[in-house]
Design a protein around this motif. Structure first.
Motif, mmCIF file in Angstrom:
data_model
loop_
_atom_site.group_PDB
_atom_site.id
_atom_site.type_symbol
_atom_site.label_atom_id
_atom_site.label_comp_id
_atom_site.label_asym_id
_atom_site.label_seq_id
_atom_site.Cartn_x
_atom_site.Cartn_y
_atom_site.Cartn_z
ATOM 1 N N GLY A 108 0.853 -1.187 0.000
ATOM 2 C CA GLY A 108 0.000 0.000 0.000
ATOM 3 C C GLY A 108 0.887 1.235 0.000
ATOM 4 O O GLY A 108 2.122 1.131 0.064
ATOM 5 N N CYS A 131 0.599 -0.322 -5.879
ATOM 6 C CA CYS A 131 -0.606 0.442 -6.209
ATOM 7 C C CYS A 131 -0.280 1.776 -6.861
ATOM 8 O O CYS A 131 0.613 2.507 -6.403
ATOM 9 C CB CYS A 131 -1.420 0.723 -4.943
ATOM 10 N N ASN A 153 -4.910 3.787 -11.278
ATOM 11 C CA ASN A 153 -6.184 4.492 -11.432
ATOM 12 C C ASN A 153 -5.962 5.629 -12.424
ATOM 13 O O ASN A 153 -4.928 6.293 -12.352
ATOM 14 C CB ASN A 153 -6.628 5.103 -10.093
ATOM 15 N N ARG A 159 -2.741 13.336 -10.999
ATOM 16 C CA ARG A 159 -2.082 13.614 -9.719
ATOM 17 C C ARG A 159 -0.560 13.571 -9.796
ATOM 18 O O ARG A 159 0.116 14.423 -9.252
ATOM 19 C CB ARG A 159 -2.530 12.565 -8.687
ATOM 20 N N THR A 242 -8.130 0.286 -3.726
ATOM 21 C CA THR A 242 -7.243 -0.549 -4.543
ATOM 22 C C THR A 242 -6.577 -1.610 -3.673
ATOM 23 O O THR A 242 -6.466 -2.775 -4.064
ATOM 24 C CB THR A 242 -6.151 0.337 -5.185
ATOM 25 N N LEU A 244 -7.571 -3.073 -0.896
ATOM 26 C CA LEU A 244 -8.482 -4.170 -0.525
ATOM 27 C C LEU A 244 -8.805 -5.036 -1.748
ATOM 28 O O LEU A 244 -8.906 -6.260 -1.640
ATOM 29 C CB LEU A 244 -9.772 -3.620 0.093
ATOM 30 N N PHE A 262 -0.018 -0.332 4.639
ATOM 31 C CA PHE A 262 -1.448 -0.139 4.916
ATOM 32 C C PHE A 262 -1.538 0.512 6.299
ATOM 33 O O PHE A 262 -1.329 -0.138 7.317
ATOM 34 C CB PHE A 262 -2.202 -1.483 4.926
ATOM 35 N N TRP A 263 -1.833 1.782 6.316
ATOM 36 C CA TRP A 263 -1.947 2.501 7.593
ATOM 37 C C TRP A 263 -2.665 3.827 7.335
ATOM 38 O O TRP A 263 -2.036 4.880 7.128
ATOM 39 C CB TRP A 263 -0.549 2.724 8.225
ATOM 40 N N PRO A 264 -3.989 3.820 7.335
ATOM 41 C CA PRO A 264 -4.729 5.030 6.970
ATOM 42 C C PRO A 264 -4.969 5.965 8.153
ATOM 43 O O PRO A 264 -6.090 6.428 8.377
ATOM 44 C CB PRO A 264 -6.049 4.450 6.439
ATOM 45 N N TYR A 279 5.362 9.029 -0.832
ATOM 46 C CA TYR A 279 6.125 9.687 -1.892
ATOM 47 C C TYR A 279 5.607 11.057 -2.297
ATOM 48 O O TYR A 279 6.183 11.697 -3.173
ATOM 49 C CB TYR A 279 6.133 8.790 -3.134
ATOM 50 N N TYR A 284 -4.744 13.518 4.043
ATOM 51 C CA TYR A 284 -5.665 12.430 4.364
ATOM 52 C C TYR A 284 -7.064 12.678 3.830
ATOM 53 O O TYR A 284 -7.818 13.443 4.399
ATOM 54 C CB TYR A 284 -5.713 12.215 5.878
ATOM 55 N N HIS A 293 -14.121 6.006 -0.036
ATOM 56 C CA HIS A 293 -13.543 4.884 0.695
ATOM 57 C C HIS A 293 -13.836 4.934 2.185
ATOM 58 O O HIS A 293 -14.170 5.977 2.733
ATOM 59 C CB HIS A 293 -12.023 4.866 0.507
ATOM 60 N N MET A 295 -11.447 3.610 4.577
ATOM 61 C CA MET A 295 -10.169 2.938 4.836
ATOM 62 C C MET A 295 -9.981 2.431 6.257
ATOM 63 O O MET A 295 -9.527 1.305 6.446
ATOM 64 C CB MET A 295 -9.007 3.856 4.459
ATOM 65 N N GLU A 298 -11.803 -0.762 6.580
ATOM 66 C CA GLU A 298 -11.079 -1.829 5.872
ATOM 67 C C GLU A 298 -9.896 -2.285 6.717
ATOM 68 O O GLU A 298 -9.617 -3.474 6.842
ATOM 69 C CB GLU A 298 -10.538 -1.312 4.527
HETATM 70 N N1 CTP Z 1 -3.386 2.855 1.928
HETATM 71 C C1 CTP Z 1 -3.446 2.792 3.322
HETATM 72 N N2 CTP Z 1 -3.123 3.880 4.066
HETATM 73 C C2 CTP Z 1 -2.749 5.032 3.492
HETATM 74 C C3 CTP Z 1 -2.689 5.125 2.075
HETATM 75 C C4 CTP Z 1 -3.013 4.021 1.319
HETATM 76 O O1 CTP Z 1 -3.828 1.761 3.869
HETATM 77 N N3 CTP Z 1 -2.403 6.073 4.258
HETATM 78 C C5 CTP Z 1 -3.688 1.653 1.133
HETATM 79 C C6 CTP Z 1 -5.130 1.630 0.618
HETATM 80 O O2 CTP Z 1 -5.586 0.300 0.626
HETATM 81 C C7 CTP Z 1 -4.986 2.136 -0.807
HETATM 82 C C8 CTP Z 1 -3.625 1.604 -1.207
HETATM 83 O O3 CTP Z 1 -2.842 1.650 -0.010
HETATM 84 O O4 CTP Z 1 -5.962 1.649 -1.687
HETATM 85 C C9 CTP Z 1 -2.968 2.394 -2.306
HETATM 86 O O5 CTP Z 1 -2.914 3.745 -1.912
HETATM 87 P P1 CTP Z 1 -3.384 4.937 -2.860
HETATM 88 O O6 CTP Z 1 -2.616 4.900 -4.102
HETATM 89 O O7 CTP Z 1 -3.390 6.154 -2.054
HETATM 90 O O8 CTP Z 1 -4.874 4.546 -3.161
HETATM 91 P P2 CTP Z 1 -6.037 5.657 -3.187
HETATM 92 O O9 CTP Z 1 -5.869 6.453 -4.418
HETATM 93 O O10 CTP Z 1 -6.095 6.405 -1.914
HETATM 94 O O11 CTP Z 1 -7.293 4.831 -3.206
HETATM 95 P P3 CTP Z 1 -7.844 4.128 -4.463
HETATM 96 O O12 CTP Z 1 -6.748 4.040 -5.463
HETATM 97 O O13 CTP Z 1 -8.234 2.808 -3.940
HETATM 98 O O14 CTP Z 1 -8.972 5.010 -4.890
#
Ligand code: CTP
Length: 319
Positions: A108, A131, A153, A159, A242, A244, A262-264, A279, A284, A293, A295, A298
């Motif tokens: 993640g 991801c 995505n 972005r 993404t 999950l 994975f740490w939201p 990066y 948030y 989402h 998160m 999840e």
């Molecule tokens: N993630 C997390 N904690 C964060 C950032 C991301 O747990 N602080 C995990 C999430 O499962 C996320 C994945 O890492 O789907 C990839 O991060 P990101 O590219 O940021 O995905 P998002 O754009 O936030 O979400 P998505 O692409 O699912 O719309």
């Protein structure tokens, strides 16, 4: 026979943002975590009732033709046409056909990876999933380099690559794509309207520059199927992230699944600030009501699976 308990309570978790991270203490990586093979197999079987990663990872060439009209999954009133380029890049057979891996890493994008030193450990896994085209070279010590599948995505083009406004950004994206070197590039092209041009730009670059990637475009039913599985297990997600989605797919072809990044939450387990992404300076978004989402919810489910040995979450430093 023991049930899989994915969400500890039967009601949706209430998100207390003030000290959410405090509730999610996870033992250090080296502590007593043991893989629970029986449970992993049971989860695979249950998920197979909703989706089959081998098929749902991508629409195949035989099932669409140029000019076909597709309704976006989240915007049913909006449509897109299957372009010649998209058609050319559809795989003939599933990139996961008959694939099985002993261990998989899903990386993640949380800033919790910074200073984790997890790069070498991540790179030892048989199959590494990342991801949203997250950068690796500059962060290799903490996130590793090996990439077997990476998601993109369409919003990432805006972005992270300034919507390819000039040659410099186009070159940047091209370099990133070339660096994938034969991995699977997984593009959710049919999810939401608004990404059509971005997907087309990427498809065009890949074809024009003969980039060595295996493109995959998830099936139209994947998202609802994944959501259905988690809802059935009382995890009341709005739209799966993404991360999950990748875990849910990985249960099909990975024996052991290891999650990193994975740490939201804005604070780590020691109450130090954590960046949303390792990066960039994105903030948030999950705290916003408008975010699609859920998160932290999840995360709670994934943590419960970690405690039961179905997957291993690493949220601190690697040994
Ligand atoms: N993630 C997390 N904690 C964060 C950032 C991301 O747990 N602080 C995990 C999430 O499962 C996320 C994945 O890492 O789907 C990839 O991060 P990101 O590219 O940021 O995905 P998002 O754009 O936030 O979400 P998505 O692409 O699912 O719309």
């Amino acid at each position: 026979r023991a049930e899989v308990v994915i969400n500890g309570s039967s009601s949706p978790a209430v998100v207390d943002r003030s000290n959410e991270s405090m509730k999610h203490t996870i033992q250090p990586a080296s502590s007593t975590w043991r893989h629970n093979q029986t449970l992993s197999l049971r989860i695979r079987k249950q998920i197979l009732k909703f989706l089959d990663a081998e098929k749902d990872i991508s629409v195949l060439k035989g099932t669409l033709k140029p000019g076909d009209i597709i309704h976006y999954i989240f915007d049913r009133d909006s449509t897109m046409n299957v372009s010649q380029n998209l058609y050319e890049l559809l795989p003939r057979t599933s990139p996961l056909k008959n694939k099985h891996f002993r261990t998989c890493a899903i990386v993640g994008n949380s800033g919790v990876l910074l200073n984790s030193g997890c790069g070498p450990e991540i790179d030892t896994h048989s199959f590494v999933i990342r991801c949203n085209l997250a950068p690796v070279q500059e962060y290799a010590r903490d996130v590793g380099i090996k990439t077997d599948l990476v998601t993109m995505n369409p919003s990432v083009i805006q972005r992270a690559f300034e919507d390819l406004v000039n040659a410099t950004w186009r070159e940047k994206l091209l370099q990133r794509l070339h660096s994938l070197n034969g991995s699977i590039l997984w593009i959710p092209a049919f999810m939401a309207r608004g990404g059509k041009e971005r997907v087309e730009w990427v498809n065009e670059l890949i074809l024009k520059h003969r980039v060595n990637v295996r493109t995959a475009y998830p099936s139209l039913r994947l998202l609802h199927a994944v959501r259905g599985y988690w809802l059935t297990n009382k995890v009341h997600i709005k739209r799966p992230t993404t991360g999950l989605l990748m875990y849910t797919l990985a249960t099909r072809f990975c024996n052991q699944i290891y999650l990193y990044g994975f740490w939201p939450f804005p604070l780590d387990q020691n109450q130090n600030p954590v960046k949303y992404h390792y990066y960039d300076s994105l903030k948030y978004g999950y705290t916003s009501q408008a975010s699609p989402h859920t998160m932290p919810l999840e995360f709670k489910a994934l943590k419960s699976l970690h405690e039961q040995g179905a997957l291993k979450l690493t949220v601190g430093q690697c040994d």
